[in-house]
Scaffold this motif. Structure first.
Motif, PDB file in Angstrom:
ATOM      1  N   ALA A  57       0.819  -1.210   0.000  1.00  0.00           N
ATOM      2  CA  ALA A  57       0.000   0.000   0.000  1.00  0.00           C
ATOM      3  C   ALA A  57       0.853   1.261   0.000  1.00  0.00           C
ATOM      4  CB  ALA A  57      -0.919   0.002   1.220  1.00  0.00           C
ATOM      5  N   ALA A  58       2.159   1.093  -0.126  1.00  0.00           N
ATOM      6  CA  ALA A  58       3.056   2.241  -0.009  1.00  0.00           C
ATOM      7  C   ALA A  58       3.021   3.152  -1.224  1.00  0.00           C
ATOM      8  CB  ALA A  58       4.488   1.762   0.234  1.00  0.00           C
ATOM      9  N   GLY A  59       2.620   2.650  -2.356  1.00  0.00           N
ATOM     10  CA  GLY A  59       2.582   3.474  -3.562  1.00  0.00           C
ATOM     11  C   GLY A  59       3.775   3.201  -4.459  1.00  0.00           C
ATOM     12  N   SER A  60       3.663   3.670  -5.692  1.00  0.00           N
ATOM     13  CA  SER A  60       4.714   3.481  -6.676  1.00  0.00           C
ATOM     14  C   SER A  60       5.632   4.694  -6.722  1.00  0.00           C
ATOM     15  CB  SER A  60       4.106   3.263  -8.068  1.00  0.00           C
ATOM     16  OG  SER A  60       5.097   3.264  -9.050  1.00  0.00           O
ATOM     17  N   THR A  61       6.913   4.446  -7.025  1.00  0.00           N
ATOM     18  CA  THR A  61       7.849   5.558  -7.188  1.00  0.00           C
ATOM     19  C   THR A  61       7.616   6.294  -8.500  1.00  0.00           C
ATOM     20  OG1 THR A  61       9.443   3.971  -8.058  1.00  0.00           O
ATOM     21  CG2 THR A  61       9.653   4.582  -5.755  1.00  0.00           C
ATOM     22  N   GLY A  62       7.013   5.619  -9.483  1.00  0.00           N
ATOM     23  CA  GLY A  62       6.645   6.272 -10.734  1.00  0.00           C
ATOM     24  C   GLY A  62       7.829   6.631 -11.608  1.00  0.00           C
ATOM     25  N   THR A  63       7.728   7.769 -12.282  1.00  0.00           N
ATOM     26  CA  THR A  63       8.722   8.193 -13.270  1.00  0.00           C
ATOM     27  C   THR A  63       9.983   8.719 -12.592  1.00  0.00           C
ATOM     28  OG1 THR A  63       7.089   8.705 -14.962  1.00  0.00           O
ATOM     29  CG2 THR A  63       9.169   9.886 -15.087  1.00  0.00           C
ATOM     30  N   GLU A  64      11.141   8.163 -13.021  1.00  0.00           N
ATOM     31  CA  GLU A  64      12.429   8.603 -12.508  1.00  0.00           C
ATOM     32  C   GLU A  64      13.422   8.700 -13.661  1.00  0.00           C
ATOM     33  OE1 GLU A  64      13.230   6.912  -8.266  1.00  0.00           O
ATOM     34  OE2 GLU A  64      12.397   5.290  -9.476  1.00  0.00           O
ATOM     35  N   ASP A  65      14.356   9.620 -13.524  1.00  0.00           N
ATOM     36  CA  ASP A  65      15.381   9.852 -14.536  1.00  0.00           C
ATOM     37  C   ASP A  65      16.721   9.404 -13.964  1.00  0.00           C
ATOM     38  OD1 ASP A  65      16.542  10.733 -16.879  1.00  0.00           O
ATOM     39  OD2 ASP A  65      16.710  12.800 -16.229  1.00  0.00           O
ATOM     40  N   VAL A  83      11.212  22.459   1.478  1.00  0.00           N
ATOM     41  CA  VAL A  83      12.077  23.456   0.857  1.00  0.00           C
ATOM     42  C   VAL A  83      12.224  23.178  -0.636  1.00  0.00           C
ATOM     43  CG1 VAL A  83      14.394  24.469   0.804  1.00  0.00           C
ATOM     44  CG2 VAL A  83      13.341  23.840   2.995  1.00  0.00           C
ATOM     45  N   ILE A  84      12.578  21.951  -0.981  1.00  0.00           N
ATOM     46  CA  ILE A  84      12.807  21.625  -2.387  1.00  0.00           C
ATOM     47  C   ILE A  84      11.485  21.519  -3.139  1.00  0.00           C
ATOM     48  CG2 ILE A  84      12.862  19.124  -2.043  1.00  0.00           C
ATOM     49  CD1 ILE A  84      15.143  21.153  -4.392  1.00  0.00           C
ATOM     50  N   ASP A  85      10.455  20.916  -2.534  1.00  0.00           N
ATOM     51  CA  ASP A  85       9.079  20.906  -3.042  1.00  0.00           C
ATOM     52  C   ASP A  85       8.948  20.288  -4.441  1.00  0.00           C
ATOM     53  OD1 ASP A  85       6.345  21.379  -2.735  1.00  0.00           O
ATOM     54  OD2 ASP A  85       6.463  23.269  -3.852  1.00  0.00           O
ATOM     55  N   THR A  86       9.859  19.370  -4.814  1.00  0.00           N
ATOM     56  CA  THR A  86       9.691  18.653  -6.078  1.00  0.00           C
ATOM     57  C   THR A  86       8.760  17.468  -5.867  1.00  0.00           C
ATOM     58  OG1 THR A  86      11.793  17.569  -5.563  1.00  0.00           O
ATOM     59  CG2 THR A  86      11.851  19.369  -7.142  1.00  0.00           C
ATOM     60  N   ASP A  87       8.377  16.809  -6.940  1.00  0.00           N
ATOM     61  CA  ASP A  87       7.378  15.740  -6.876  1.00  0.00           C
ATOM     62  C   ASP A  87       7.709  14.751  -5.755  1.00  0.00           C
ATOM     63  OD1 ASP A  87       6.015  13.141  -7.564  1.00  0.00           O
ATOM     64  OD2 ASP A  87       5.196  14.420  -9.136  1.00  0.00           O
ATOM     65  N   GLU A  88       6.745  14.474  -4.900  1.00  0.00           N
ATOM     66  CA  GLU A  88       7.020  13.673  -3.712  1.00  0.00           C
ATOM     67  C   GLU A  88       6.624  12.213  -3.841  1.00  0.00           C
ATOM     68  OE1 GLU A  88       4.925  15.322  -0.403  1.00  0.00           O
ATOM     69  OE2 GLU A  88       2.965  15.149  -1.334  1.00  0.00           O
ATOM     70  N   ALA A  89       6.196  11.749  -5.024  1.00  0.00           N
ATOM     71  CA  ALA A  89       5.795  10.351  -5.176  1.00  0.00           C
ATOM     72  C   ALA A  89       6.913   9.403  -4.767  1.00  0.00           C
ATOM     73  CB  ALA A  89       5.361  10.072  -6.617  1.00  0.00           C
ATOM     74  N   ARG A  90       8.136   9.743  -5.125  1.00  0.00           N
ATOM     75  CA  ARG A  90       9.294   8.904  -4.794  1.00  0.00           C
ATOM     76  C   ARG A  90       9.468   8.771  -3.289  1.00  0.00           C
ATOM     77  NH1 ARG A  90      13.161   6.308  -3.414  1.00  0.00           N
ATOM     78  NH2 ARG A  90      15.123   5.939  -4.494  1.00  0.00           N
ATOM     79  N   LEU A  91       9.285   9.862  -2.561  1.00  0.00           N
ATOM     80  CA  LEU A  91       9.437   9.830  -1.109  1.00  0.00           C
ATOM     81  C   LEU A  91       8.299   9.064  -0.448  1.00  0.00           C
ATOM     82  CD1 LEU A  91      10.531  13.476  -0.227  1.00  0.00           C
ATOM     83  CD2 LEU A  91      11.954  11.433  -0.314  1.00  0.00           C
ATOM     84  N   LEU A  92       7.068   9.295  -0.898  1.00  0.00           N
ATOM     85  CA  LEU A  92       5.915   8.652  -0.282  1.00  0.00           C
ATOM     86  C   LEU A  92       5.941   7.147  -0.496  1.00  0.00           C
ATOM     87  CD1 LEU A  92       3.122  11.212  -1.259  1.00  0.00           C
ATOM     88  CD2 LEU A  92       4.299  10.967   0.945  1.00  0.00           C
ATOM     89  N   ALA A  93       6.445   6.714  -1.652  1.00  0.00           N
ATOM     90  CA  ALA A  93       6.468   5.283  -1.955  1.00  0.00           C
ATOM     91  C   ALA A  93       7.419   4.531  -1.031  1.00  0.00           C
ATOM     92  CB  ALA A  93       6.858   5.061  -3.405  1.00  0.00           C
ATOM     93  N   ASN A  94       8.570   5.109  -0.771  1.00  0.00           N
ATOM     94  CA  ASN A  94       9.550   4.445   0.083  1.00  0.00           C
ATOM     95  C   ASN A  94       9.365   4.920   1.526  1.00  0.00           C
ATOM     96  OD1 ASN A  94      10.686   2.944  -2.018  1.00  0.00           O
ATOM     97  ND2 ASN A  94      11.923   4.688  -2.643  1.00  0.00           N
ATOM     98  N   ASP A  95       8.250   4.470   2.104  1.00  0.00           N
ATOM     99  CA  ASP A  95       7.893   4.916   3.448  1.00  0.00           C
ATOM    100  C   ASP A  95       8.582   4.047   4.504  1.00  0.00           C
ATOM    101  OD1 ASP A  95       6.543   2.524   3.358  1.00  0.00           O
ATOM    102  OD2 ASP A  95       4.542   3.387   3.494  1.00  0.00           O
TER     103      ASP A  95
END
Length: 643
Positions: free
Chosen positions: A287-295, A437-449
């Motif tokens: 249920a943690a979510g996907s990290t999605g798009t990464e470069d 502070v950085i406020d970039t897309d947080e999907a990556r952070l939320l997924a790796n809880d």
């Protein structure tokens, strides 16, 4: 230009403006190591018997009283390092044979180690018939080039052979064809050619910047952010195993679902000491979510990072995960053989990665302007009172400059103890910037809880709970990157949502929906991104040229969603999908592989479009640089060309 700079900056750089100042006195403002690890520069011209100094990364500890902030430090995990220059060189060469591909007998490939064949390989006859899958009536004369273009992986700069139809590879030294970097022909145990083709790490970690004739290190490159459409590539070349499209699904060409720790956990699913029962029986994991798009980040910066991954999730000495793509027996009961293979090869692979260098900027640079930019980069406080920066100031801000997060590079500041505790920390970036502070897309952070972090930490790849090897630091945010080769690293942000440095520094100029310039189709085959420096590189904004895409173009696309009546808002369908992706670890992967098992040419073209309104693809954040003037941005960008 100088007249428009702030008075404080003019005072700091006044020596540049004084007529007759010797060039030698100004040279300490420019200069770049171009990444790589300190050891390789140290050993230049020295004998094999020369003892190596300590790894500078191992000396990094959190330091808040310097202009450059380190809030993360080094942890030893592999506990193995070369002792002499000779060992460094031999280990580096062995790692190059492993990761370089090119049909080398020691080359590794996906989930098979050095094996000659597995379910993950495809035969040369299957490869030779790809043109039928493309719907062509004949095999085109430039088939090799079309493979590279359709899938977005450059042809190898070195010979990388495979047998053409009716060729015996062992009578033609591997064959007359040329494979792209992401593929290698495997070898039998006796060293003979197998006629089988496997996928290398370059499927995600390779790119192209201009041509080899444009300058040293240019052309096809290892370890830079990718150009590949991974789902298309793995779906059409994935041999007999359809799991490819689940394991590395991407939505945008050049990106991937790269650091999804739930997927890494599945590689060791049969290990009772690692993931069972944690992964299968723990609903929080799924249920943690996907990290999605990464470069993918650049390998050439690994030697200047004590920690790695976008959220500082692992020590840079936690090298097992770097060979996870090659692990034999992954997700199978014979996983122990895979563990052994990784342990036997991680040292060499990591050493080779540490030796990679970024290419030098091959186009003209305004040296005087770059020197001004160097001063700005290292000393301009973005939170100075007269800037009225609306973004909250970091708790540990250093001197508030770009260097405070990304490191010091110019000799003047590298050798200033107010900036760095040790000049060996040149180019070192070890600062996690808080998400508020950085406020970039947080999907990556939320997924790796927390649940995922605990599971990853206690796995084989996390060194079974060894302290500091696999765990997020207390700061919840993103790790600032070293900026060596930043000119060659676009698009920017961890999800690749910003096309150039200008719009990275000025958020109001970021396009919402855009597509990199591409080559025109040939024989009806979709071609890749344009990588020619003369026609496709933006020397002013620094990044690849692009076209903006109208929202109406995406209305009926299955891969992009847009509301033509209100293009600034996330459309209802994407909002619903984002809720699903954000609460289901593999939903993004599984849904994509079910909905789009194959792609038409128009689909493939649309997969080049970057829509910042889709899940995990926001281009928000880094807005604290909006307080810069355009003149300051111009100078900063000119300086970053030199790194």
């Amino acid at each position: 230009m100088a007249a428009r700079l702030t008075r404080s900056v003019l005072v700091a750089m006044c020596f540049v403006c004084v007529g007759g100042t010797p060039a030698a006195a100004q040279s300490d403002l420019l200069g770049s190591k171009r990444g790589g690890h300190y050891w390789f520069d140290f050993c230049t011209g020295k004998s094999d018997a020369t003892l190596l100094p300590p790894d500078p990364r191992s000396l990094v500890t959190p330091t808040a009283n310097k202009n450059v902030v380190f809030n993360v430090g080094w942890n030893s995990c592999m506990n193995r390092a070369p002792l002499t220059c000779g060992e460094l060189r031999s280990t580096n060469a062995a790692g190059g044979r492993l990761l370089g591909g090119n049909g080398n007998p020691d080359a590794g490939w996906e989930f098979s180690g050095h094996s000659a064949w597995s379910l993950w390989s495809m035969s040369a006859s299957q490869y030779n018939a790809l043109w039928l899958r493309w719907g062509l009536p004949f095999r085109p004369s430039d088939f090799d080039n079309l493979v590279a273009e359709r899938y977005g992986t450059p042809l190898s700069a070195q010979r990388n052979p495979y047998p053409l139809p009716f060729e015996d590879p062992n009578r033609t030294n591997g064959g007359s064809g040329q494979l792209p970097m992401a593929l290698t022909q495997t070898r039998n145990p006796d060293g003979s050619w197998s006629g089988q083709i496997g996928v290398t790490c370059s499927v995600c970690h390779s790119g192209q910047i201009g041509k080899a004739s444009d300058g040293a290190g240019l052309g096809a490159l290892h370890g830079t952010n990718g150009l590949t459409d991974a789902s298309l590539f793995l779906g059409e070349l994935g041999g007999l195993n359809p799991a490819f499209t689940i394991a590395s699904l991407n939505r945008i060409r050049g990106t991937g679902n790269i650091t999804n720790f739930q997927l890494f956990a599945l590689l060791t699913i049969f290990d009772p000491d690692g993931t069972i029962p944690g992964v299968i029986l723990n609903p929080e994991i799924w249920a943690a979510g996907s990290t999605g798009t990464e470069d993918p980040p650049n390998w050439w910066n690994l030697g200047h990072r004590p920690v790695k991954f976008f959220d500082a999730g692992m020590s840079s000495d936690a090298t097992r995960i770097e060979l996870s793509w090659y692990m034999p027996g992954a997700a199978l009961p014979n996983y122990e053989g895979g563990y052994d293979w990784i342990l036997e090869n991680e040292y060499e692979a990591n050493t080779w990665m540490l030796g990679l260098k970024s290419p030098a900027y091959p186009l003209p640079v305004n040296t005087a302007l770059a020197q001004q930019g160097s001063v700005l980069f290292h000393t301009l406080d973005l939170w100075a009172a007269n800037r009225n920066n609306p973004v909250v100031k970091p708790q540990q801000a250093g001197n508030g400059s770009c260097a405070s997060c990304h490191g010091a590079y110019a000799p003047r500041y590298v050798n200033d103890p107010n900036f760095l505790a040790n000049p060996l920390f040149e180019g070192m970036a070890a600062n996690v910037t808080a998400i508020n502070v950085i406020d970039t897309d947080e999907a990556r952070l939320l997924a790796n809880d927390g649940a995922v972090e605990t599971q990853a930490k206690n796995s084989f790849f996390g060194y079974n709970g060894q302290d500091g090897c696999a765990e997020k630091y207390n700061m919840i945010g993103y790790l600032a990157q070293p900026l060596y080769g930043v000119w060659a690293s676009g698009p920017y942000f961890h999800n690749g949502s910003v096309p150039n440095l200008w719009s990275l520094l000025k958020s109001s100029d970021r396009p919402r929906i855009w597509r990199r310039k591409s080559k025109s189709p040939r024989f009806g085959v979709v071609m890749g991104f344009e990588t020619d420096l003369a026609t496709a590189y933006d020397q002013t904004k620094v990044g690849w040229k692009y076209d903006t895409i109208a929202c109406s173009h995406l209305t009926f696309s299955p891969f992009n969603h847009c509301n033509p009546w209100d293009p600034n808002e996330t459309p209802l369908i994407e909002g619903g999908l984002s809720l699903l992706y954000g609460n289901g670890a593999l939903a993004w992967n599984l849904l994509g592989s079910i909905v789009a098992p194959s792609f038409s040419n128009s689909d493939i073209e649309d997969r080049k479009i970057y829509n910042t309104r889709m899940f995990s693809q926001s281009n928000s954040g880094h807005t604290f640089t909006d307080v810069l003037t355009d003149a300051e941005r111009t100078a900063l960008i000119e300086y970053m060309k030199t790194l």
